[in-house]
Design a protein around this motif. Structure first.
Motif, PDB file in Angstrom:
ATOM      1  N   PHE A 118      11.496   0.144  -0.533  1.00  0.00           N
ATOM      2  CA  PHE A 118      11.100  -1.353  -0.675  1.00  0.00           C
ATOM      3  C   PHE A 118       9.880  -1.739  -0.298  1.00  0.00           C
ATOM      4  CE2 PHE A 118      15.926  -0.428  -0.105  1.00  0.00           C
ATOM      5  CZ  PHE A 118      16.360  -1.037  -1.265  1.00  0.00           C
ATOM      6  N   ALA A 119       8.869  -1.079  -0.961  1.00  0.00           N
ATOM      7  CA  ALA A 119       7.368  -1.247  -0.484  1.00  0.00           C
ATOM      8  C   ALA A 119       7.105  -2.616  -0.574  1.00  0.00           C
ATOM      9  CB  ALA A 119       6.470  -0.375  -1.124  1.00  0.00           C
ATOM     10  N   GLY A 120       7.370  -3.313  -1.960  1.00  0.00           N
ATOM     11  CA  GLY A 120       7.105  -4.617  -2.054  1.00  0.00           C
ATOM     12  C   GLY A 120       7.557  -5.691  -1.083  1.00  0.00           C
ATOM     13  N   ALA A 121       8.815  -5.629  -0.817  1.00  0.00           N
ATOM     14  CA  ALA A 121       9.361  -6.449   0.154  1.00  0.00           C
ATOM     15  C   ALA A 121       8.921  -6.306   1.317  1.00  0.00           C
ATOM     16  CB  ALA A 121      11.053  -6.299   0.085  1.00  0.00           C
ATOM     17  N   ALA A 122       8.588  -4.932   1.773  1.00  0.00           N
ATOM     18  CA  ALA A 122       8.046  -4.827   3.186  1.00  0.00           C
ATOM     19  C   ALA A 122       6.704  -5.424   3.418  1.00  0.00           C
ATOM     20  CB  ALA A 122       7.993  -3.157   3.703  1.00  0.00           C
ATOM     21  N   GLN A 123       5.781  -5.665   2.404  1.00  0.00           N
ATOM     22  CA  GLN A 123       4.572  -6.283   2.519  1.00  0.00           C
ATOM     23  C   GLN A 123       4.399  -7.552   2.185  1.00  0.00           C
ATOM     24  OE1 GLN A 123       1.272  -3.310   1.821  1.00  0.00           O
ATOM     25  NE2 GLN A 123       2.955  -2.251   0.320  1.00  0.00           N
ATOM     26  N   GLU A 124       5.571  -8.344   1.754  1.00  0.00           N
ATOM     27  CA  GLU A 124       5.511  -9.797   1.573  1.00  0.00           C
ATOM     28  C   GLU A 124       4.857 -10.517   2.466  1.00  0.00           C
ATOM     29  OE1 GLU A 124       9.393 -11.017   0.269  1.00  0.00           O
ATOM     30  OE2 GLU A 124       9.180 -10.014  -1.745  1.00  0.00           O
ATOM     31  N   HIS A 125       5.026 -10.186   3.736  1.00  0.00           N
ATOM     32  CA  HIS A 125       4.539 -11.119   4.845  1.00  0.00           C
ATOM     33  C   HIS A 125       3.467 -10.262   5.610  1.00  0.00           C
ATOM     34  CE1 HIS A 125       7.319 -14.079   3.477  1.00  0.00           C
ATOM     35  NE2 HIS A 125       8.277 -13.144   3.605  1.00  0.00           N
ATOM     36  N   LEU A 126       2.664 -10.952   6.342  1.00  0.00           N
ATOM     37  CA  LEU A 126       1.566 -10.182   7.190  1.00  0.00           C
ATOM     38  C   LEU A 126       2.359  -9.438   8.346  1.00  0.00           C
ATOM     39  CD1 LEU A 126      -1.398  -9.962   8.008  1.00  0.00           C
ATOM     40  CD2 LEU A 126      -1.018 -11.961   9.560  1.00  0.00           C
ATOM     41  N   LEU A 136       2.808  -3.537   9.779  1.00  0.00           N
ATOM     42  CA  LEU A 136       3.609  -2.590  10.298  1.00  0.00           C
ATOM     43  C   LEU A 136       4.038  -1.553   9.194  1.00  0.00           C
ATOM     44  CD1 LEU A 136       6.080  -4.561  12.740  1.00  0.00           C
ATOM     45  CD2 LEU A 136       4.181  -3.007  13.509  1.00  0.00           C
ATOM     46  N   TYR A 137       3.416  -1.560   8.228  1.00  0.00           N
ATOM     47  CA  TYR A 137       3.679  -0.775   6.965  1.00  0.00           C
ATOM     48  C   TYR A 137       3.271   0.826   7.214  1.00  0.00           C
ATOM     49  CZ  TYR A 137       4.371   0.629   1.875  1.00  0.00           C
ATOM     50  OH  TYR A 137       4.850   1.198   1.040  1.00  0.00           O
ATOM     51  N   LEU A 138       4.097   1.795   6.989  1.00  0.00           N
ATOM     52  CA  LEU A 138       3.535   3.028   7.362  1.00  0.00           C
ATOM     53  C   LEU A 138       2.934   3.528   6.344  1.00  0.00           C
ATOM     54  CD1 LEU A 138       7.043   4.166   8.687  1.00  0.00           C
ATOM     55  CD2 LEU A 138       5.067   3.717  10.065  1.00  0.00           C
ATOM     56  N   PHE A 139       2.760   3.159   5.049  1.00  0.00           N
ATOM     57  CA  PHE A 139       2.312   3.752   3.836  1.00  0.00           C
ATOM     58  C   PHE A 139       1.113   3.168   3.297  1.00  0.00           C
ATOM     59  CE2 PHE A 139       6.968   4.552   3.931  1.00  0.00           C
ATOM     60  CZ  PHE A 139       6.774   5.590   4.664  1.00  0.00           C
ATOM     61  N   ALA A 140       0.269   2.421   4.248  1.00  0.00           N
ATOM     62  CA  ALA A 140      -0.758   1.716   3.537  1.00  0.00           C
ATOM     63  C   ALA A 140      -1.769   2.443   2.637  1.00  0.00           C
ATOM     64  CB  ALA A 140      -1.307   0.730   4.660  1.00  0.00           C
ATOM     65  N   THR A 141      -1.985   3.794   2.959  1.00  0.00           N
ATOM     66  CA  THR A 141      -2.954   4.568   2.259  1.00  0.00           C
ATOM     67  C   THR A 141      -2.825   4.881   1.018  1.00  0.00           C
ATOM     68  OG1 THR A 141      -3.832   5.314   4.557  1.00  0.00           O
ATOM     69  CG2 THR A 141      -4.646   6.577   2.584  1.00  0.00           C
ATOM     70  N   THR A 142      -1.435   5.480   1.052  1.00  0.00           N
ATOM     71  CA  THR A 142      -1.049   6.050  -0.389  1.00  0.00           C
ATOM     72  C   THR A 142      -0.048   5.078  -1.207  1.00  0.00           C
ATOM     73  OG1 THR A 142       0.675   7.077   0.794  1.00  0.00           O
ATOM     74  CG2 THR A 142      -1.242   8.487   0.593  1.00  0.00           C
ATOM     75  N   ARG A 143       0.615   4.016  -0.661  1.00  0.00           N
ATOM     76  CA  ARG A 143       1.180   3.073  -1.174  1.00  0.00           C
ATOM     77  C   ARG A 143       0.508   1.756  -1.648  1.00  0.00           C
ATOM     78  NH1 ARG A 143       6.760   4.154  -1.653  1.00  0.00           N
ATOM     79  NH2 ARG A 143       6.673   2.500  -3.312  1.00  0.00           N
ATOM     80  N   GLY A 144      -0.754   1.738  -0.882  1.00  0.00           N
ATOM     81  CA  GLY A 144      -1.359   0.569  -1.262  1.00  0.00           C
ATOM     82  C   GLY A 144      -1.262  -0.593   0.043  1.00  0.00           C
ATOM     83  N   ALA A 145      -2.416  -1.371   0.192  1.00  0.00           N
ATOM     84  CA  ALA A 145      -2.753  -2.254   1.134  1.00  0.00           C
ATOM     85  C   ALA A 145      -3.662  -3.092   0.624  1.00  0.00           C
ATOM     86  CB  ALA A 145      -2.795  -1.726   2.334  1.00  0.00           C
ATOM     87  N   ALA A 146      -3.701  -4.540   0.969  1.00  0.00           N
ATOM     88  CA  ALA A 146      -4.682  -5.556   0.960  1.00  0.00           C
ATOM     89  C   ALA A 146      -6.020  -4.745   1.278  1.00  0.00           C
ATOM     90  CB  ALA A 146      -4.307  -6.665   1.460  1.00  0.00           C
ATOM     91  N   PRO A 147      -7.224  -5.158   0.844  1.00  0.00           N
ATOM     92  CA  PRO A 147      -8.258  -4.559   0.890  1.00  0.00           C
ATOM     93  C   PRO A 147      -8.658  -4.819   2.505  1.00  0.00           C
ATOM     94  CG  PRO A 147      -8.400  -5.560  -0.933  1.00  0.00           C
ATOM     95  CD  PRO A 147      -7.348  -5.905  -0.632  1.00  0.00           C
ATOM     96  N   ASP A 148      -8.309  -5.838   3.035  1.00  0.00           N
ATOM     97  CA  ASP A 148      -8.684  -6.158   4.413  1.00  0.00           C
ATOM     98  C   ASP A 148      -7.691  -5.739   5.538  1.00  0.00           C
ATOM     99  OD1 ASP A 148     -11.268  -7.175   3.369  1.00  0.00           O
ATOM    100  OD2 ASP A 148     -10.440  -9.242   3.302  1.00  0.00           O
ATOM    101  N   ASP A 149      -6.506  -5.274   4.910  1.00  0.00           N
ATOM    102  CA  ASP A 149      -5.422  -5.085   5.748  1.00  0.00           C
ATOM    103  C   ASP A 149      -5.256  -3.825   6.426  1.00  0.00           C
ATOM    104  OD1 ASP A 149      -4.481  -7.699   5.703  1.00  0.00           O
ATOM    105  OD2 ASP A 149      -3.009  -7.281   4.194  1.00  0.00           O
ATOM    106  N   TRP A 150      -5.993  -2.833   5.831  1.00  0.00           N
ATOM    107  CA  TRP A 150      -5.741  -1.398   6.187  1.00  0.00           C
ATOM    108  C   TRP A 150      -5.929  -1.103   7.655  1.00  0.00           C
ATOM    109  CZ3 TRP A 150      -8.238   3.189   8.147  1.00  0.00           C
ATOM    110  CH2 TRP A 150      -7.825   4.072   7.592  1.00  0.00           C
ATOM    111  N   THR A 151      -7.291  -1.488   8.134  1.00  0.00           N
ATOM    112  CA  THR A 151      -7.681  -1.204   9.496  1.00  0.00           C
ATOM    113  C   THR A 151      -6.646  -1.836  10.588  1.00  0.00           C
ATOM    114  OG1 THR A 151     -10.064  -0.993   8.684  1.00  0.00           O
ATOM    115  CG2 THR A 151      -9.642  -1.425  11.149  1.00  0.00           C
ATOM    116  N   ALA A 152      -6.497  -3.009  10.234  1.00  0.00           N
ATOM    117  CA  ALA A 152      -5.661  -3.782  11.103  1.00  0.00           C
ATOM    118  C   ALA A 152      -4.249  -3.072  11.054  1.00  0.00           C
ATOM    119  CB  ALA A 152      -5.534  -5.449  10.549  1.00  0.00           C
ATOM    120  N   ASN A 153      -3.849  -2.533   9.965  1.00  0.00           N
ATOM    121  CA  ASN A 153      -2.584  -2.276   9.758  1.00  0.00           C
ATOM    122  C   ASN A 153      -2.384  -0.811  10.807  1.00  0.00           C
ATOM    123  OD1 ASN A 153      -1.498   0.623   8.090  1.00  0.00           O
ATOM    124  ND2 ASN A 153       0.152  -1.124   7.948  1.00  0.00           N
TER     125      ASN A 153
END
Length: 231
Positions: free
Chosen positions: A170-178, A183-200
């Protein structure tokens, strides 16, 4: 007890889950990349980096979830000169070190062969190591803290695998809110907003530190550990 003998003992006490998980995770990931039905540089690179970001953290998290409650006579452990929680942290260190012993060589090979850079969101060879470091520490700390709170390796392992599965499927639902994105575990291979990766990645590291601190406090209550053995 000599240092080498002590660490050999801690390796045995960490259990088969800690020892077999990382090599199996790497083997399965490499096999999946080789057997990829739609071979391309990008998809193969994603599978290989996914092994580091998804498979190895899950193996480490499940292993750390099983650390609390493995000793048959906790009442003896809590009376020893070394605090029992220190012993458990040492076993967690063994588990994480063993995981890193497979993650680091795999990352080095991917960088040396060029596969690392064939995934567009690789974030570089140095900072990009947070691809596996952050989720590994995050899931491992969650498993360790859950084991300390629940006093049940089964319940702690179930929590780790459930969180992993929810974020996986449920990657989409997990990333609907900040908060979910941070806290998303797979921000590198499943995608992340450009400015969110480092903060993640930094949030996962911070969460790991907080969970380990929580476990350290809970494990300091020796009477709770002893009473848990009788339940």
């Amino acid at each position: 007890m000599k240092p080498l003998t002590l660490w050999q003992y801690e390796v045995r006490r960490a259990g088969w889950a800690a020892l077999l998980g990382p090599p199996i995770a790497v083997a399965v990931g490499v096999a999946a990349a080789v057997a990829n039905p739609m071979p391309s540089d990008t998809t193969t690179a994603r599978i290989l980096l996914g092994t580091l970001e998804m498979a190895l953290p899950l193996a480490a998290g499940v292993a750390c979830a099983s650390l609390v409650g493995r000793d048959p006579a906790v009442e003896l452990q809590v009376t020893s000169s070394t605090a029992y929680r220190v012993t458990l942290l040492r076993r967690m260190g063994v588990t994480l070190g063993w995981t890193a012993a497979f993650a680091v060589p795999m990352a080095v090979v991917l960088i040396a062969t060029g596969w690392w850079h064939r995934w567009p969101a690789n974030h570089g060879a140095v900072v990009g190591q947070l691809t596996w470091v952050a989720p590994t520490l995050g899931l491992s700390a969650l498993g360790f803290a859950a084991g300390a709170v629940f006093r049940s390796p089964g319940a702690a392992g179930a929590l780790v695998t459930t969180l992993w599965a929810i974020q996986q499927f449920f990657a989409g639902a997990a990333q609907e809110h900040l908060p979910g994105r941070l806290l998303y575990l797979f921000a590198t291979t499943r995608g992340a907003a450009p400015d969110d990766w480092t903060a993640n990645r930094l949030t996962l590291l911070g969460a790991a530190a907080a969970l380990i601190a929580l476990a350290f406090v809970v494990l300091g209550r020796s009477e709770r550990l002893i009473s848990g053995e009788d339940e």
